[in-house]
Design a protein around this motif. Structure first.
Motif, PDB file in Angstrom:
ATOM      1  N   PHE A 181       0.954  -1.246   0.051  1.00  0.00           N
ATOM      2  CA  PHE A 181      -0.063  -0.038  -0.065  1.00  0.00           C
ATOM      3  C   PHE A 181       0.815   1.239   0.122  1.00  0.00           C
ATOM      4  CE2 PHE A 181      -1.996   3.578   2.335  1.00  0.00           C
ATOM      5  CZ  PHE A 181      -3.055   3.745   1.634  1.00  0.00           C
ATOM      6  N   GLU A 182       1.691   1.372   0.754  1.00  0.00           N
ATOM      7  CA  GLU A 182       2.720   2.554   0.950  1.00  0.00           C
ATOM      8  C   GLU A 182       3.314   2.695  -0.094  1.00  0.00           C
ATOM      9  OE1 GLU A 182       4.573   1.761   4.917  1.00  0.00           O
ATOM     10  OE2 GLU A 182       2.678   2.254   5.943  1.00  0.00           O
ATOM     11  N   ASN A 183       4.059   1.729  -0.532  1.00  0.00           N
ATOM     12  CA  ASN A 183       5.212   2.145  -1.449  1.00  0.00           C
ATOM     13  C   ASN A 183       4.705   1.655  -3.274  1.00  0.00           C
ATOM     14  OD1 ASN A 183       7.744   2.195   0.014  1.00  0.00           O
ATOM     15  ND2 ASN A 183       6.746   0.307   0.649  1.00  0.00           N
ATOM     16  N   VAL A 184       3.455   1.306  -3.118  1.00  0.00           N
ATOM     17  CA  VAL A 184       2.847   1.242  -4.439  1.00  0.00           C
ATOM     18  C   VAL A 184       1.694   1.965  -4.701  1.00  0.00           C
ATOM     19  CG1 VAL A 184       2.252  -0.346  -6.358  1.00  0.00           C
ATOM     20  CG2 VAL A 184       3.866  -1.311  -4.793  1.00  0.00           C
ATOM     21  N   PHE A 185       0.771   1.514  -4.154  1.00  0.00           N
ATOM     22  CA  PHE A 185      -0.713   2.386  -4.698  1.00  0.00           C
ATOM     23  C   PHE A 185      -0.716   3.782  -3.972  1.00  0.00           C
ATOM     24  CE2 PHE A 185      -2.219  -2.299  -3.734  1.00  0.00           C
ATOM     25  CZ  PHE A 185      -2.301  -2.465  -5.171  1.00  0.00           C
ATOM     26  N   ALA A 186      -0.020   3.932  -2.691  1.00  0.00           N
ATOM     27  CA  ALA A 186      -0.043   5.604  -2.249  1.00  0.00           C
ATOM     28  C   ALA A 186       0.824   6.328  -3.093  1.00  0.00           C
ATOM     29  CB  ALA A 186       0.152   5.670  -0.797  1.00  0.00           C
ATOM     30  N   LEU A 214       1.789   5.751  -6.185  1.00  0.00           N
ATOM     31  CA  LEU A 214       1.189   6.152  -7.532  1.00  0.00           C
ATOM     32  C   LEU A 214       0.013   7.095  -7.486  1.00  0.00           C
ATOM     33  CD1 LEU A 214       1.102   2.441  -9.033  1.00  0.00           C
ATOM     34  CD2 LEU A 214       2.509   4.121  -9.727  1.00  0.00           C
ATOM     35  N   ALA A 215      -0.687   7.122  -6.436  1.00  0.00           N
ATOM     36  CA  ALA A 215      -1.811   8.172  -6.551  1.00  0.00           C
ATOM     37  C   ALA A 215      -1.238   9.240  -6.239  1.00  0.00           C
ATOM     38  CB  ALA A 215      -2.676   7.797  -4.973  1.00  0.00           C
ATOM     39  N   ALA A 216       0.011   9.602  -5.468  1.00  0.00           N
ATOM     40  CA  ALA A 216       0.560  10.742  -5.207  1.00  0.00           C
ATOM     41  C   ALA A 216       1.158  11.448  -6.566  1.00  0.00           C
ATOM     42  CB  ALA A 216       1.539  10.755  -4.356  1.00  0.00           C
ATOM     43  N   GLU A 217       1.725  10.525  -7.254  1.00  0.00           N
ATOM     44  CA  GLU A 217       2.412  11.264  -8.368  1.00  0.00           C
ATOM     45  C   GLU A 217       1.994  11.116  -9.753  1.00  0.00           C
ATOM     46  OE1 GLU A 217       6.015   8.798  -8.628  1.00  0.00           O
ATOM     47  OE2 GLU A 217       6.643   9.355  -6.429  1.00  0.00           O
ATOM     48  N   TRP A 218       0.565  10.466  -9.971  1.00  0.00           N
ATOM     49  CA  TRP A 218       0.026  10.322 -11.301  1.00  0.00           C
ATOM     50  C   TRP A 218      -1.457  10.413 -10.695  1.00  0.00           C
ATOM     51  CZ3 TRP A 218       2.708   8.691 -15.609  1.00  0.00           C
ATOM     52  CH2 TRP A 218       4.081   8.595 -15.305  1.00  0.00           C
ATOM     53  N   ARG A 262       1.346  13.826 -12.976  1.00  0.00           N
ATOM     54  CA  ARG A 262       1.116  15.069 -11.990  1.00  0.00           C
ATOM     55  C   ARG A 262       2.019  16.405 -12.390  1.00  0.00           C
ATOM     56  NH1 ARG A 262      -2.685  14.688  -6.960  1.00  0.00           N
ATOM     57  NH2 ARG A 262      -3.313  12.656  -7.375  1.00  0.00           N
ATOM     58  N   LYS A 263       3.272  16.192 -12.552  1.00  0.00           N
ATOM     59  CA  LYS A 263       4.190  17.327 -12.805  1.00  0.00           C
ATOM     60  C   LYS A 263       4.389  17.786 -14.284  1.00  0.00           C
ATOM     61  CE  LYS A 263       7.067  17.016  -8.520  1.00  0.00           C
ATOM     62  NZ  LYS A 263       8.193  16.521  -7.978  1.00  0.00           N
ATOM     63  N   THR A 264       4.291  16.636 -15.146  1.00  0.00           N
ATOM     64  CA  THR A 264       4.551  17.001 -16.437  1.00  0.00           C
ATOM     65  C   THR A 264       3.196  17.206 -17.478  1.00  0.00           C
ATOM     66  OG1 THR A 264       4.573  14.681 -17.331  1.00  0.00           O
ATOM     67  CG2 THR A 264       6.728  15.801 -16.261  1.00  0.00           C
ATOM     68  N   GLY A 265       2.219  16.518 -16.783  1.00  0.00           N
ATOM     69  CA  GLY A 265       1.029  16.569 -17.402  1.00  0.00           C
ATOM     70  C   GLY A 265       1.094  15.452 -18.620  1.00  0.00           C
ATOM     71  N   LYS A 266       1.831  14.684 -18.832  1.00  0.00           N
ATOM     72  CA  LYS A 266       2.170  13.671 -19.891  1.00  0.00           C
ATOM     73  C   LYS A 266       1.315  12.550 -19.444  1.00  0.00           C
ATOM     74  CE  LYS A 266       6.705  15.305 -21.481  1.00  0.00           C
ATOM     75  NZ  LYS A 266       8.092  14.962 -21.466  1.00  0.00           N
ATOM     76  N   PHE A 267       0.637  12.073 -20.523  1.00  0.00           N
ATOM     77  CA  PHE A 267      -0.313  10.778 -20.540  1.00  0.00           C
ATOM     78  C   PHE A 267       0.387   9.539 -20.861  1.00  0.00           C
ATOM     79  CE2 PHE A 267      -3.026   7.733 -22.616  1.00  0.00           C
ATOM     80  CZ  PHE A 267      -4.055   7.608 -21.386  1.00  0.00           C
ATOM     81  N   PHE A 326       6.846   5.161 -19.018  1.00  0.00           N
ATOM     82  CA  PHE A 326       6.453   5.876 -17.885  1.00  0.00           C
ATOM     83  C   PHE A 326       7.632   6.921 -17.371  1.00  0.00           C
ATOM     84  CE2 PHE A 326       3.483   2.411 -17.350  1.00  0.00           C
ATOM     85  CZ  PHE A 326       2.592   2.902 -16.433  1.00  0.00           C
ATOM     86  N   ASP A 327       8.898   6.447 -17.763  1.00  0.00           N
ATOM     87  CA  ASP A 327       9.930   7.474 -17.717  1.00  0.00           C
ATOM     88  C   ASP A 327       9.781   8.792 -18.625  1.00  0.00           C
ATOM     89  OD1 ASP A 327      12.731   8.136 -16.624  1.00  0.00           O
ATOM     90  OD2 ASP A 327      13.325   7.698 -18.917  1.00  0.00           O
ATOM     91  N   HIS A 328       9.446   8.441 -19.579  1.00  0.00           N
ATOM     92  CA  HIS A 328       9.148   9.571 -20.881  1.00  0.00           C
ATOM     93  C   HIS A 328       7.991  10.439 -20.309  1.00  0.00           C
ATOM     94  CE1 HIS A 328      11.141   7.340 -24.381  1.00  0.00           C
ATOM     95  NE2 HIS A 328      11.942   7.624 -23.506  1.00  0.00           N
ATOM     96  N   ALA A 329       7.047   9.812 -19.735  1.00  0.00           N
ATOM     97  CA  ALA A 329       5.800  10.729 -19.291  1.00  0.00           C
ATOM     98  C   ALA A 329       6.334  11.627 -17.937  1.00  0.00           C
ATOM     99  CB  ALA A 329       4.583   9.736 -18.774  1.00  0.00           C
TER     100      ALA A 329
END
Length: 128
Positions: free
Chosen positions: A51-56, A58-62, A90-95, A123-126
């Motif tokens: 939960f902490e290292n994956v789901f939370a 991802l939710a914070a960054e994407w 979230r930061k780049t706005g890239k899909f 994911f790296d490019h986004a």
């Protein structure tokens, strides 16, 4: 309970947005591995670490992060899920839209291991 039912319960809960339901099929000592190069790469032990290292994370960054699994294939205690991830950084706005394969191992009605395979370059490019 068959391995397929255990894994399907996780994905059904994901589709409902039910985090407790997503974590419920996981064994207390599950080994959950996110592919090297993925935003939350690493191996995490137990539902709390997942939960902490994956789901939370991802939710914070994407934004609008989704995992849609369209196929499940069972071979004894191993289940393979095939689908797509979609999200906007979230930061780049890239899909990003990337194919994904998940390999699960189930014992005694609980998922004991999970391994993810996806195109981490997308994911790296986004994120850049």
């Amino acid at each position: 309970m068959r391995a397929l039912e255990v894994v399907k319960a996780h994905y059904d809960a994901n589709d409902r947005g039910d985090m407790a339901g997503m974590l419920a099929p996981l064994a207390e000592d599950i080994r959950w591995t996110e592919m090297e190069g993925f935003p939350c790469a690493g191996t995490y032990i137990g539902p709390r670490e997942v939960f902490e290292n994956v789901f939370a994370r991802l939710a914070a960054e994407w934004d609008n992060y989704t995992c849609v699994v369209r196929e499940l294939h069972e071979a004894g205690n191993v289940v393979v899920g095939l689908g797509n991830y979609t999200a906007t950084h979230r930061k780049t706005g890239k899909f990003v839209d990337a194919r994904v394969a998940h390999v699960w191992r189930v014992e005694d009605g609980k998922a004991v291991s999970f391994e993810q395979f996806t195109d981490t370059v997308l994911f790296d490019h986004a994120a850049r």
